[in-house]
Motif scaffolding. Structure first.
Motif, PDB file in Angstrom:
ATOM      1  N   VAL A 113       0.786  -1.514   0.101  1.00  0.00           N
ATOM      2  CA  VAL A 113      -0.060  -0.086  -0.083  1.00  0.00           C
ATOM      3  C   VAL A 113       0.927   1.346   0.132  1.00  0.00           C
ATOM      4  O   VAL A 113       0.490   2.236  -0.779  1.00  0.00           O
ATOM      5  CB  VAL A 113      -0.877  -0.136   0.881  1.00  0.00           C
ATOM      6  CG1 VAL A 113      -1.847   1.170   1.224  1.00  0.00           C
ATOM      7  CG2 VAL A 113      -1.892  -1.162   1.204  1.00  0.00           C
ATOM      8  N   PRO A 125      -6.584   0.023   0.451  1.00  0.00           N
ATOM      9  CA  PRO A 125      -6.592  -1.381   0.110  1.00  0.00           C
ATOM     10  C   PRO A 125      -8.107  -1.968  -0.026  1.00  0.00           C
ATOM     11  O   PRO A 125      -8.861  -1.585   0.661  1.00  0.00           O
ATOM     12  CB  PRO A 125      -5.782  -1.952   1.416  1.00  0.00           C
ATOM     13  CG  PRO A 125      -5.893  -0.989   2.226  1.00  0.00           C
ATOM     14  CD  PRO A 125      -6.128   0.276   1.889  1.00  0.00           C
ATOM     15  N   CYS A 171      -5.737  -5.681  -3.046  1.00  0.00           N
ATOM     16  CA  CYS A 171      -4.933  -6.362  -1.951  1.00  0.00           C
ATOM     17  C   CYS A 171      -5.482  -7.712  -1.955  1.00  0.00           C
ATOM     18  O   CYS A 171      -5.099  -8.386  -0.691  1.00  0.00           O
ATOM     19  CB  CYS A 171      -4.936  -5.538  -0.789  1.00  0.00           C
ATOM     20  SG  CYS A 171      -3.962  -3.994  -1.063  1.00  0.00           S
TER      21      CYS A 171
END
Length: 190
Positions: A113, A125, A171
């Motif tokens: 991130v 994320p 993510c």
């Protein structure tokens, strides 16, 4: 560029039966240690932990290298903890904001991130359709988010008002995004 991680850990854990989430056992140590370790290993230069309901208990186990910030207004909601954390981040250029009840956080996620963050944006994320943590802000945006936050919403209002500047980062696969809200969630600590 100085990156400051902020961990919001001031709540009273009312939905968890009145337990300090920061103190929950996770991999042989308090959950707070896992969260702080992920931020530090993931690229944060400093880490601030905002406490409230269980200040003395959490302070007793606060990991080395962290700054403990007391939120005397924690009962008013997460917004006050966000304000306290951002106010204490005086040397930061970038803020990585997370909550203490996120046992899935790890240094790989934090690094991803932070690496994806671009000035003038907010990096969020995403785990499928679910937004997660840590959310990465430039300091000016973190200050604005804290000023706009009300009650228990954290940065949600700011993110909603500035959708065009929010960069959603996939993510999925980097972490389990589940948090610990109730006793039924305690299995996530395994």
């Amino acid at each position: 560029m100085t990156v400051t991680g902020i961990v919001l850990a001031a709540g009273d854990g009312s939905r968890l039966g009145g337990r300090a989430k920061a103190l929950l056992p996770h991999r042989g140590r308090p959950l707070l240690h896992s969260v702080v370790d992920a931020l530090q290993r993931g690229g944060c230069d400093e880490t601030i932990v905002v406490v409230g309901a269980y200040t003395d208990d959490v302070a007793a186990v606060c990991p080395p290298g962290t700054t403990l910030v007391r939120n005397p207004r924690w009962e008013e909601g997460m917004s006050t903890s966000l304000q306290c954390g951002v106010d204490a981040a005086t040397d930061a250029d970038v803020i990585a904001l997370t909550v203490v009840d996120f046992p899935g956080i790890n240094s790989e996620l934090v690094r991803a991130v932070l690496s994806a963050h671009e000035p003038g944006t907010v990096t969020l994320p995403m785990f499928g359709e679910r937004p997660g943590h840590p959310v990465v802000f430039d300091l000016a945006d973190a200050i604005a988010a804290a000023q706009q936050a009300r009650g228990d919403e954290g940065a949600r209002s700011f993110l909603s008002r500035h959708r065009n500047r929010v960069r959603r980062l996939d993510c999925a696969g980097l972490a389990d995004p589940g948090d610990i809200d109730t006793v039924d969630d305690l299995h996530r600590l395994d």
